[in-house]
Enzyme design. Sequence first.
Site, mmCIF file in Angstrom:
data_model
loop_
_atom_site.group_PDB
_atom_site.id
_atom_site.type_symbol
_atom_site.label_atom_id
_atom_site.label_comp_id
_atom_site.label_asym_id
_atom_site.label_seq_id
_atom_site.Cartn_x
_atom_site.Cartn_y
_atom_site.Cartn_z
ATOM 1 C CE1 TYR A 159 -0.461 -7.175 -5.533
ATOM 2 C CE2 TYR A 159 1.230 -8.868 -5.445
ATOM 3 C CZ TYR A 159 0.804 -7.634 -5.877
ATOM 4 O OH TYR A 159 1.612 -6.861 -6.667
ATOM 5 C CB SER A 188 3.021 -9.495 -9.004
ATOM 6 O OG SER A 188 3.865 -9.877 -7.937
#
Length: 262
Positions: free
Chosen positions: A160, A147
Amino acid sequence: MELELDGKVAIVTGGANGMGEAVAHELAGNGAIVVIADIDTERSALVEKEIREAGGQAHAIVTDVREEEQVRSLVEQVTSRFGRIDFLDNNAASLELTAQDPDVVSLDPDVLAQTLRGNLIAPFLCCRHVVPVMVEQGGGSIVNMASVAGLTADVALSAYAMSKAGVIELTRLVAVQYGKQGVRCNAVAPATILTRNVDAYMPDDYRAAYIRNSATTYLGTPQDVSGLVAFLASDRARYMTGHVIPVDGGITAALAVVADRR
Ligand SMILES: NC(=O)c1ccc[n+]([C@@H]2O[C@H](COP(=O)([O-])OP(=O)(O)OC[C@H]3O[C@@H](n4cnc5c(N)ncnc54)[C@H](O)[C@@H]3O)[C@@H](O)[C@H]2O)c1
């Protein structure tokens, strides 16, 4: 571009929804035999059915990729049924935890541990069991879903981001350690992608701010990512390994001040 995936065997973790679902369709549409490895039994069966109805080959094997025994069983089932594994898309992640994922000081260490388990240890386990199969058969390709969060820093989503930075390093490690045995490994780093889930919860003001900070006038869709993943799976990408490729509407190409200077 012809990707020539006919008869190639692919595992897509988290293939029942979002980007994994789009990748499963893309690979099957290019002739691959696609194994959907997801915890969502109902949606796995639905995606399997949709791919078959479209003339593709799909098989759902319900798997929790956080559990090593389930990953071992998945790999055994795929190799005993199809004889090989040409491609692994390490796409699944524990995204439900992002609601409890603030700044570093406020982050609960248990949330960090669970996030790392779902987003980093799970793809590690899949590599741990799939790489030996690929080495034995003379090669294969792995794409890990990272990501832009793993390339940058935000005011929240700390766990995350750490998990995705780890995924990027896992990518380099696999590429470097098994490249001479024919295994390629790359990561894709999307910015916010309008999957069904994201589209349902993304607030309008955040959506507007995201577009304002992008070089495009729109956000990405799962299909903007799935084509790249299929390309990386194929031999057309045979000289690409060990890298992370952003699919982000240019959001990480810009200085943070750009949006205010346009
Ligand atoms: N959507 C985005 O904006 C975005 C942006 C960048 C990166 N990503 C990454 O892309 C990947 C896919 O995200 P998405 O938005 O398409 O997700 P999604 O929520 O639409 O789908 C995720 C799928 O993974 C499955 N899954 C979750 N945990 C699992 C487990 N332990 N074992 C097996 N399956 C499991 C879910 O059942 C679901 O089908 C993730 O790695 C995510 O971190 C997403």
